[in-house]
Design a protein around this motif. Sequence first.
Motif, PDB file in Angstrom:
ATOM      1  N   ILE A 144     108.270  50.946 -26.306  1.00  0.00           N
ATOM      2  CA  ILE A 144     108.027  49.793 -25.433  1.00  0.00           C
ATOM      3  C   ILE A 144     108.057  50.220 -23.966  1.00  0.00           C
ATOM      4  O   ILE A 144     107.231  49.783 -23.163  1.00  0.00           O
ATOM      5  CB  ILE A 144     109.034  48.668 -25.733  1.00  0.00           C
ATOM      6  N   VAL A 145     108.978  51.114 -23.617  1.00  0.00           N
ATOM      7  CA  VAL A 145     109.018  51.632 -22.242  1.00  0.00           C
ATOM      8  C   VAL A 145     107.727  52.390 -21.940  1.00  0.00           C
ATOM      9  O   VAL A 145     107.119  52.203 -20.879  1.00  0.00           O
ATOM     10  CB  VAL A 145     110.256  52.533 -22.026  1.00  0.00           C
ATOM     11  N   ASN A 146     107.286  53.235 -22.865  1.00  0.00           N
ATOM     12  CA  ASN A 146     106.040  53.984 -22.656  1.00  0.00           C
ATOM     13  C   ASN A 146     104.845  53.053 -22.489  1.00  0.00           C
ATOM     14  O   ASN A 146     104.001  53.265 -21.613  1.00  0.00           O
ATOM     15  CB  ASN A 146     105.789  54.948 -23.815  1.00  0.00           C
ATOM     16  N   LEU A 147     104.768  52.026 -23.331  1.00  0.00           N
ATOM     17  CA  LEU A 147     103.664  51.066 -23.215  1.00  0.00           C
ATOM     18  C   LEU A 147     103.732  50.303 -21.897  1.00  0.00           C
ATOM     19  O   LEU A 147     102.702  50.062 -21.254  1.00  0.00           O
ATOM     20  CB  LEU A 147     103.687  50.082 -24.385  1.00  0.00           C
ATOM     21  N   SER A 148     104.941  49.933 -21.485  1.00  0.00           N
ATOM     22  CA  SER A 148     105.103  49.216 -20.214  1.00  0.00           C
ATOM     23  C   SER A 148     104.607  50.062 -19.055  1.00  0.00           C
ATOM     24  O   SER A 148     103.902  49.569 -18.166  1.00  0.00           O
ATOM     25  CB  SER A 148     106.572  48.854 -19.986  1.00  0.00           C
ATOM     26  N   ARG A 149     104.959  51.327 -19.071  1.00  0.00           N
ATOM     27  CA  ARG A 149     104.504  52.221 -17.998  1.00  0.00           C
ATOM     28  C   ARG A 149     102.988  52.385 -18.032  1.00  0.00           C
ATOM     29  O   ARG A 149     102.332  52.419 -17.001  1.00  0.00           O
ATOM     30  CB  ARG A 149     105.193  53.574 -18.120  1.00  0.00           C
ATOM     31  N   ARG A 150     102.456  52.483 -19.239  1.00  0.00           N
ATOM     32  CA  ARG A 150     101.007  52.662 -19.383  1.00  0.00           C
ATOM     33  C   ARG A 150     100.240  51.459 -18.845  1.00  0.00           C
ATOM     34  O   ARG A 150      99.268  51.596 -18.108  1.00  0.00           O
ATOM     35  CB  ARG A 150     100.666  52.884 -20.849  1.00  0.00           C
ATOM     36  N   TYR A 151     100.675  50.261 -19.218  1.00  0.00           N
ATOM     37  CA  TYR A 151      99.939  49.067 -18.836  1.00  0.00           C
ATOM     38  C   TYR A 151     100.314  48.537 -17.458  1.00  0.00           C
ATOM     39  O   TYR A 151      99.606  47.706 -16.902  1.00  0.00           O
ATOM     40  CB  TYR A 151     100.094  47.980 -19.900  1.00  0.00           C
ATOM     41  N   ALA A 152     101.401  49.015 -16.883  1.00  0.00           N
ATOM     42  CA  ALA A 152     101.801  48.562 -15.549  1.00  0.00           C
ATOM     43  C   ALA A 152     100.729  48.893 -14.519  1.00  0.00           C
ATOM     44  O   ALA A 152     100.514  48.140 -13.569  1.00  0.00           O
ATOM     45  CB  ALA A 152     103.131  49.187 -15.148  1.00  0.00           C
ATOM     46  N   ASP A 153     100.051  50.008 -14.706  1.00  0.00           N
ATOM     47  CA  ASP A 153      98.992  50.397 -13.770  1.00  0.00           C
ATOM     48  C   ASP A 153      97.824  49.424 -13.793  1.00  0.00           C
ATOM     49  O   ASP A 153      97.085  49.313 -12.821  1.00  0.00           O
ATOM     50  CB  ASP A 153      98.481  51.802 -14.098  1.00  0.00           C
ATOM     51  N   GLN A 154      97.660  48.720 -14.910  1.00  0.00           N
ATOM     52  CA  GLN A 154      96.546  47.781 -15.041  1.00  0.00           C
ATOM     53  C   GLN A 154      96.918  46.375 -14.576  1.00  0.00           C
ATOM     54  O   GLN A 154      96.075  45.501 -14.517  1.00  0.00           O
ATOM     55  CB  GLN A 154      96.093  47.719 -16.502  1.00  0.00           C
ATOM     56  N   TYR A 155      98.190  46.177 -14.237  1.00  0.00           N
ATOM     57  CA  TYR A 155      98.671  44.853 -13.850  1.00  0.00           C
ATOM     58  C   TYR A 155      98.879  44.814 -12.342  1.00  0.00           C
ATOM     59  O   TYR A 155      99.599  45.626 -11.788  1.00  0.00           O
ATOM     60  CB  TYR A 155      99.981  44.542 -14.579  1.00  0.00           C
ATOM     61  N   ALA A 156      98.245  43.887 -11.685  1.00  0.00           N
ATOM     62  CA  ALA A 156      98.317  43.824 -10.226  1.00  0.00           C
ATOM     63  C   ALA A 156      99.339  42.804  -9.737  1.00  0.00           C
ATOM     64  O   ALA A 156      99.462  42.584  -8.543  1.00  0.00           O
ATOM     65  CB  ALA A 156      96.943  43.486  -9.660  1.00  0.00           C
ATOM     66  N   GLY A 157     100.077  42.193 -10.644  1.00  0.00           N
ATOM     67  CA  GLY A 157     101.024  41.153 -10.266  1.00  0.00           C
ATOM     68  C   GLY A 157     102.257  41.705  -9.577  1.00  0.00           C
ATOM     69  O   GLY A 157     102.387  42.901  -9.330  1.00  0.00           O
ATOM     70  N   ASP A 158     103.184  40.807  -9.267  1.00  0.00           N
ATOM     71  CA  ASP A 158     104.396  41.215  -8.565  1.00  0.00           C
ATOM     72  C   ASP A 158     105.656  40.947  -9.391  1.00  0.00           C
ATOM     73  O   ASP A 158     106.709  40.644  -8.853  1.00  0.00           O
ATOM     74  CB  ASP A 158     104.486  40.521  -7.209  1.00  0.00           C
ATOM     75  N   ALA A 159     105.558  41.075 -10.703  1.00  0.00           N
ATOM     76  CA  ALA A 159     106.703  40.852 -11.583  1.00  0.00           C
ATOM     77  C   ALA A 159     107.778  41.908 -11.335  1.00  0.00           C
ATOM     78  O   ALA A 159     107.485  43.039 -10.941  1.00  0.00           O
ATOM     79  CB  ALA A 159     106.262  40.895 -13.044  1.00  0.00           C
ATOM     80  N   LYS A 160     109.028  41.531 -11.556  1.00  0.00           N
ATOM     81  CA  LYS A 160     110.153  42.442 -11.346  1.00  0.00           C
ATOM     82  C   LYS A 160     110.015  43.696 -12.218  1.00  0.00           C
ATOM     83  O   LYS A 160     110.269  44.805 -11.753  1.00  0.00           O
ATOM     84  CB  LYS A 160     111.472  41.739 -11.633  1.00  0.00           C
ATOM     85  N   LEU A 161     109.603  43.538 -13.473  1.00  0.00           N
ATOM     86  CA  LEU A 161     109.424  44.690 -14.354  1.00  0.00           C
ATOM     87  C   LEU A 161     108.390  45.649 -13.780  1.00  0.00           C
ATOM     88  O   LEU A 161     108.593  46.857 -13.763  1.00  0.00           O
ATOM     89  CB  LEU A 161     109.011  44.243 -15.763  1.00  0.00           C
ATOM     90  N   LYS A 162     107.291  45.117 -13.272  1.00  0.00           N
ATOM     91  CA  LYS A 162     106.248  45.950 -12.662  1.00  0.00           C
ATOM     92  C   LYS A 162     106.824  46.723 -11.479  1.00  0.00           C
ATOM     93  O   LYS A 162     106.577  47.920 -11.328  1.00  0.00           O
ATOM     94  CB  LYS A 162     105.081  45.061 -12.223  1.00  0.00           C
ATOM     95  N   GLN A 163     107.606  46.066 -10.655  1.00  0.00           N
ATOM     96  CA  GLN A 163     108.211  46.725  -9.492  1.00  0.00           C
ATOM     97  C   GLN A 163     109.152  47.844  -9.928  1.00  0.00           C
ATOM     98  O   GLN A 163     109.142  48.929  -9.358  1.00  0.00           O
ATOM     99  CB  GLN A 163     108.969  45.705  -8.633  1.00  0.00           C
ATOM    100  N   MET A 164     109.947  47.588 -10.967  1.00  0.00           N
ATOM    101  CA  MET A 164     110.880  48.603 -11.462  1.00  0.00           C
ATOM    102  C   MET A 164     110.129  49.816 -12.004  1.00  0.00           C
ATOM    103  O   MET A 164     110.519  50.961 -11.756  1.00  0.00           O
ATOM    104  CB  MET A 164     111.782  48.005 -12.544  1.00  0.00           C
ATOM    105  N   ILE A 165     109.055  49.572 -12.726  1.00  0.00           N
ATOM    106  CA  ILE A 165     108.260  50.679 -13.267  1.00  0.00           C
ATOM    107  C   ILE A 165     107.627  51.467 -12.133  1.00  0.00           C
ATOM    108  O   ILE A 165     107.660  52.699 -12.117  1.00  0.00           O
ATOM    109  CB  ILE A 165     107.199  50.152 -14.251  1.00  0.00           C
ATOM    110  N   ASP A 166     107.073  50.760 -11.160  1.00  0.00           N
ATOM    111  CA  ASP A 166     106.459  51.435 -10.016  1.00  0.00           C
ATOM    112  C   ASP A 166     107.473  52.263  -9.237  1.00  0.00           C
ATOM    113  O   ASP A 166     107.134  53.298  -8.666  1.00  0.00           O
ATOM    114  CB  ASP A 166     105.793  50.416  -9.084  1.00  0.00           C
ATOM    115  N   ASP A 167     108.736  51.822  -9.239  1.00  0.00           N
ATOM    116  CA  ASP A 167     109.796  52.548  -8.537  1.00  0.00           C
ATOM    117  C   ASP A 167     110.388  53.674  -9.382  1.00  0.00           C
ATOM    118  O   ASP A 167     111.329  54.343  -8.960  1.00  0.00           O
ATOM    119  CB  ASP A 167     110.917  51.586  -8.126  1.00  0.00           C
ATOM    120  N   GLY A 168     109.857  53.868 -10.601  1.00  0.00           N
ATOM    121  CA  GLY A 168     110.326  54.948 -11.462  1.00  0.00           C
ATOM    122  C   GLY A 168     111.599  54.652 -12.221  1.00  0.00           C
ATOM    123  O   GLY A 168     112.270  55.557 -12.702  1.00  0.00           O
TER     124      GLY A 168
END
Length: 107
Positions: free
Chosen positions: A82-106
Amino acid sequence: NDANVAALGEQWVGAGNNNPNVVFMTLGTGVGGGVIAAGNLIRGVKGAGGELGHITVDFNEPFACTCGKKGCLETVASATGIVNLSRRYADQYAGDAKLKQMIDDGQ
């Protein structure tokens, strides 16, 4: 393994009490399972009879499993998957969700 013992425990005193057929699935960093059929623990080749995480569910999945194959259930349903999938699809998501921010921050 732990899932086999858990399946036996469920058959003995749990939800599968006295049932000759029980399937028990574990979810964590991996996906495991224990299978009891006709009262017998299914061991399989090299003890892998209940390893449900290695059922192929997606032949196009890019993540390699710990078994060396690709497309195993474990690569998409375990916590690691699930973590791997989240990282993979985070690049395709342009929103500002907290999970997206955490993934972008590594994280």
